[in-house]
Scaffold this motif. Structure first.
Motif: not given
Length: 404
Positions: A230-241, A243-246, A275-284
């Motif tokens: 799995x992969x999760x990416x997020x874009x904030x209200x501006x391009x300043x925010x 990032x891609x999670x691990x 199906x049960x699925x999960x995405x749990x991550x912690x990163x910098x």
């Protein structure tokens, strides 16, 4: 709580609707006594060792061993006959370690319960026990002969004795059956039954086709587990925010109810697979990717859900023990946990997943074990009203085991 109740109802519905029904039929004991009853139809490819039956709808479930009967039939579904035949127990497999070096069959007389595939002036029978798969032919009331197909070891390769083609050519001569049909025929149930049916129709003879008998299809219940990438990416209200999670690897577990239709010789199926699925991550993550001076912050994501793929599947038969399949459909996602936090950013990122499409392919062995690869298209994982936009994408390797 409402979601959990809905999930419980969904799974209970799967178990209750997938119960294999008892259907009217009869069996004849070795003594000659006939027992009219309703018989459990498992749709098994293997020759059963026993059958479950009830004397009536409200009666207790009883069993009868195949060794204790000479005939059993479920009306409009299947028929087995006990016959003494010459059987070669060589395996129908490409596994060279399971083969011998003799190209000729080694026959021994055995008393077997044969499944009737076509019944008529020329009858076709089948016997399957593990990797042993044999077909038999009978002309009129004559002797039942095995159609000879044997794989054998030739140094480090697999050789094949295809004498069954000659047997069929000699037995099924008719003006509308071209010689190339005998040359190109495979040792498959569908090929053999189609040829024998063609012969009856050419000769204008009556027959009973048990392979394609008017069955409305049947259910399979499959346990599913596997690995999801799995992969999760997020874009904030501006391009300043941005990032891609691990990328994360996690286990998935579920169950599938599959309805296999009789259309096109049972090659099409529809299914639902909670199906049960999960995405749990912690990163910098770098919260200022456009700056010359990176600014890293701790980010955590905890996304858990029940995915409900609903799809269509098509089987491609390799032989009676092996088949490939391709499938595709739509995933409904029921979010259970939806926490995403990034230090120094005060706004919560709220996940509210939408559905997505999926595509996959796989392999199934002996109608029991399966291995599949599945790709999900990226799904939007945030509310439309949110200033944050995110995509969640997955690929999975899925192992399956058929219960019934």
């Amino acid at each position: 709580m409402k979601r959990l109740l809905l999930i419980a109802l969904l799974f209970s519905g799967i178990f209750s609707s997938a119960q294999i029904s008892f259907k009217p039929g009869f069996f004849i004991e070795n003594s000659g006594s006939r027992v009219d009853c309703i018989i459990k139809d498992t749709g098994s490819a293997q020759t059963p060792d026993l059958f479950k039956y009830k004397l009536n709808e409200s009666g207790d479930i009883l069993t009868v061993n195949s060794s204790d009967i000479i005939e059993i039939e479920v009306f409009n579904r299947f028929k087995y006959l006990k016959r003494t035949v010459d059987l070669d127990r060589s395996k129908t497999t490409s596994n060279i370690s399971s083969l011998d070096e003799n190209s000729q069959p080694n026959f021994n007389k055995e008393n077997l319960l044969l499944k009737v595939l076509v019944e008529g002036a020329v009858s076709l029978y089948k016997y399957q026990e593990g990797a042993i798969l044999k077909y038999f032919i009978q002309i009129g009331d004559g002797k039942i002969n095995q159609l000879i197909y044997k794989r054998y070891k030739v140094k480090n390769e697999v050789g094949t004795n295809n004498e069954f083609k000659k047997q069929l050519f000699e037995a099924l001569q008719c003006e509308t059956i071209e010689s190339r049909k005998f040359k190109n025929i495979n040792y498959y149930k569908s090929d053999l039954s189609d040829l024998i049916i063609d012969y009856h129709e050419c000769k204008k003879l009556s027959y009973i086709d048990y392979v394609n008998m008017g069955d409305k299809g049947y259910f399979r219940f499959n346990l599913k587990s596997g690995i999801t990438f799995s992969k999760l990416s997020a874009i904030g209200p501006s391009s300043a925010f941005e990032f891609n999670f691990d990328n994360e690897t996690s286990l998935r577990i579920g169950a599938e109810l599959e309805y296999i239709s009789s259309i096109n010789n049972y090659k099409w199926a529809v299914f639902i697979e909670p199906t049960y699925q999960q995405y749990v991550t912690e990163s910098e993550v770098n919260i200022r990717p456009d700056s010359r001076f990176p600014d890293f912050a701790k980010a955590t994501a905890d996304y858990r859900s029940i995915e409900i793929p609903i799809g269509l599947r098509h089987y491609l038969y390799l032989n009676d023990s092996s088949k490939l399949f391709i499938d595709g459909g739509y995933v409904i996602d029921m979010v259970l946990q939806q926490d995403v936090e990034v230090e120094v950013i005060q706004t919560d990122i709220v996940l509210q997943s939408k559905g997505n499409l999926f595509f996959g392919f796989g392999y199934k062995y002996q109608d029991k074990y399966s291995l599949a690869f599945r790709i999900n298209t990226p799904r939007t994982a945030t509310q439309e009203s949110s200033s944050w936009k995110s995509d969640y994408s997955t690929t999975s390797i899925i192992f399956g085991y058929t219960i019934f």
